[in-house]
Scaffold this motif. Structure first.
Motif, PDB file in Angstrom:
ATOM      1  N   LYS A  18       0.418  -1.205   0.006  1.00 16.50           N
ATOM      2  CA  LYS A  18      -0.086   0.450  -0.084  1.00 16.50           C
ATOM      3  C   LYS A  18       0.826   1.011   0.236  1.00 16.50           C
ATOM      4  O   LYS A  18       1.916   0.949   0.156  1.00 16.50           O
ATOM      5  CB  LYS A  18      -0.378   0.301   1.459  1.00 16.50           C
ATOM      6  CG  LYS A  18      -1.991  -0.955   1.155  1.00 16.50           C
ATOM      7  CD  LYS A  18      -2.907  -1.318   2.367  1.00 16.50           C
ATOM      8  CE  LYS A  18      -3.862  -2.089   2.406  1.00 16.50           C
ATOM      9  NZ  LYS A  18      -4.993  -2.050   3.132  1.00 16.50           N
ATOM     10  N   THR A  19       0.256   2.221  -0.476  1.00 15.42           N
ATOM     11  CA  THR A  19       1.231   3.750  -0.669  1.00 15.42           C
ATOM     12  C   THR A  19       0.433   4.257  -0.339  1.00 15.42           C
ATOM     13  O   THR A  19      -1.109   4.484  -0.040  1.00 15.42           O
ATOM     14  CB  THR A  19       1.283   4.180  -1.912  1.00 15.42           C
ATOM     15  OG1 THR A  19       0.746   3.928  -3.216  1.00 15.42           O
ATOM     16  CG2 THR A  19       2.486   2.707  -2.794  1.00 15.42           C
ATOM     17  N   ALA A  20       0.559   6.335   0.201  1.00 17.88           N
ATOM     18  CA  ALA A  20      -0.012   7.208   0.480  1.00 17.88           C
ATOM     19  C   ALA A  20       0.806   8.243   0.248  1.00 17.88           C
ATOM     20  O   ALA A  20       2.184   8.113   0.148  1.00 17.88           O
ATOM     21  CB  ALA A  20      -0.380   6.629   2.455  1.00 17.88           C
ATOM     22  N   THR A  21      -0.103   9.249   0.176  1.00 19.52           N
ATOM     23  CA  THR A  21       0.883  10.366  -0.308  1.00 19.52           C
ATOM     24  C   THR A  21       0.231  11.296   0.918  1.00 19.52           C
ATOM     25  O   THR A  21      -0.480  11.303   1.486  1.00 19.52           O
ATOM     26  CB  THR A  21       0.250  10.636  -1.799  1.00 19.52           C
ATOM     27  OG1 THR A  21      -0.964  10.996  -1.212  1.00 19.52           O
ATOM     28  CG2 THR A  21       0.578   9.528  -2.771  1.00 19.52           C
ATOM     29  N   VAL A  22       1.120  12.412   0.772  1.00 18.09           N
ATOM     30  CA  VAL A  22       1.102  13.127   1.868  1.00 18.09           C
ATOM     31  C   VAL A  22       1.382  14.839   1.098  1.00 18.09           C
ATOM     32  O   VAL A  22       2.038  15.029   0.587  1.00 18.09           O
ATOM     33  CB  VAL A  22       2.142  13.754   2.735  1.00 18.09           C
ATOM     34  CG1 VAL A  22       1.847  14.998   3.587  1.00 18.09           C
ATOM     35  CG2 VAL A  22       2.076  12.398   3.741  1.00 18.09           C
ATOM     36  N   ALA A  23       0.162  15.791   0.843  1.00 11.83           N
ATOM     37  CA  ALA A  23      -0.435  16.962  -0.318  1.00 11.83           C
ATOM     38  C   ALA A  23      -0.150  17.991   0.818  1.00 11.83           C
ATOM     39  O   ALA A  23      -1.288  18.466   2.170  1.00 11.83           O
ATOM     40  CB  ALA A  23      -1.789  16.739  -0.653  1.00 11.83           C
TER      41      ALA A  23
END
Length: 264
Positions: free
Chosen positions: A39-44
């Motif tokens: 799983k991947t996650a992004t921080v905006a």
């Protein structure tokens, strides 16, 4: 009673048939199967505290950016100066001529604005406009050189339209490389480029109010403008080239006139 016998299950065979998956159910996972899913996650980050602090300290930052955007040159077709300057490096002469026509259209459109505003917009674009324009003075195509000379004339006309910049002091920082390109045109192997070089020198001299040789040579005078003082440093490099050009033109005319007289 009959004796009971212990019946053991048959041993599993190595090449046993795999069980078929039923409809609507997945096949059972293998014993040695490895789960490779991840799983991947992004921080905006929309804005940081430092930029917000700067925005609080500088409330007119957006106004400055919008004013800088208004200082850009646009042609009547909506092309920016940067887009038009890219076409000046094209290998085809018609494309270069089309780019110069677009830039002339953008410069001439400033006349519809207030004189001070038009001069301010043009002065803001001089650092990027003049280097590309000077390269076109040495172009091998006659139409491109003619358009470049006309464009420089339009720039001088626009800059002198305001009473505040009548002495063209905004052109003074660019005089060294303007004279360098003019000298290069005067010393070109192409005769037509040399003749156009004399027109460039004439336009440079016309930028000085009531130009005279003594005024150009007296760089220490306090009455001379900044443009005159800058031109005085380059007169020694332009005059010998102008003298050679005038000599060659006069000799060519004498030769042509003597040839016509001998034929008659």
């Amino acid at each position: 009673m009959a004796p009971t016998t212990n019946k053991s299950k048959p041993p599993a065979r190595d090449f046993a048939k795999r069980p078929r998956a039923k409809v609507g159910k997945r096949a059972p996972a293998k014993v040695n199967a490895t789960d490779t899913s991840f799983k991947t996650a992004t921080v905006a980050v929309r804005s940081q505290g430092q930029s917000l602090d700067k925005g609080k300290q500088q409330p007119g930052k957006d106004a400055t950016l919008s004013s800088a955007k208004r200082m850009e040159l646009f042609s009547s077709r909506g092309n920016t100066l940067a887009t038009l300057q890219m076409s000046l490096r094209h290998h085809a002469a018609p494309v270069r001529a089309s780019g110069l026509k677009g830039i002339r259209d953008a410069v001439q459109s400033l006349s519809s604005l207030d004189a001070a505003i038009g001069v301010a917009i043009l002065e803001a674009n001089l650092p990027s406009l003049l280097p590309h324009l000077c390269r076109c003075w040495l172009d091998e195509d006659d139409d491109v050189r003619s358009l470049a000379l006309n464009l420089y004339g339009d720039i001088l006309k626009c800059l002198s339209s305001s009473h505040e910049s009548v002495d063209l002091k905004s052109l003074a920082p660019f005089v060294p490389f303007l004279c360098a390109y003019a000298s290069s045109a005067l010393n070109s192997l192409d005769r037509s480029i040399r003749i156009d070089g004399s027109s460039i020198v004439s336009m440079l001299a016309s930028a000085v109010q009531s130009p005279s040789f003594s005024q150009l040579m007296s760089s220490s005078s306090s009455k001379t403008s900044a443009m005159s003082r800058e031109l005085s440093h380059h007169v020694d490099t332009l005059l010998p080239s102008m003298e050679r050009l005038l000599t060659s033109v006069s000799l060519g005319r004498r030769a042509s006139n003597s040839g016509r007289s001998s034929e008659s």
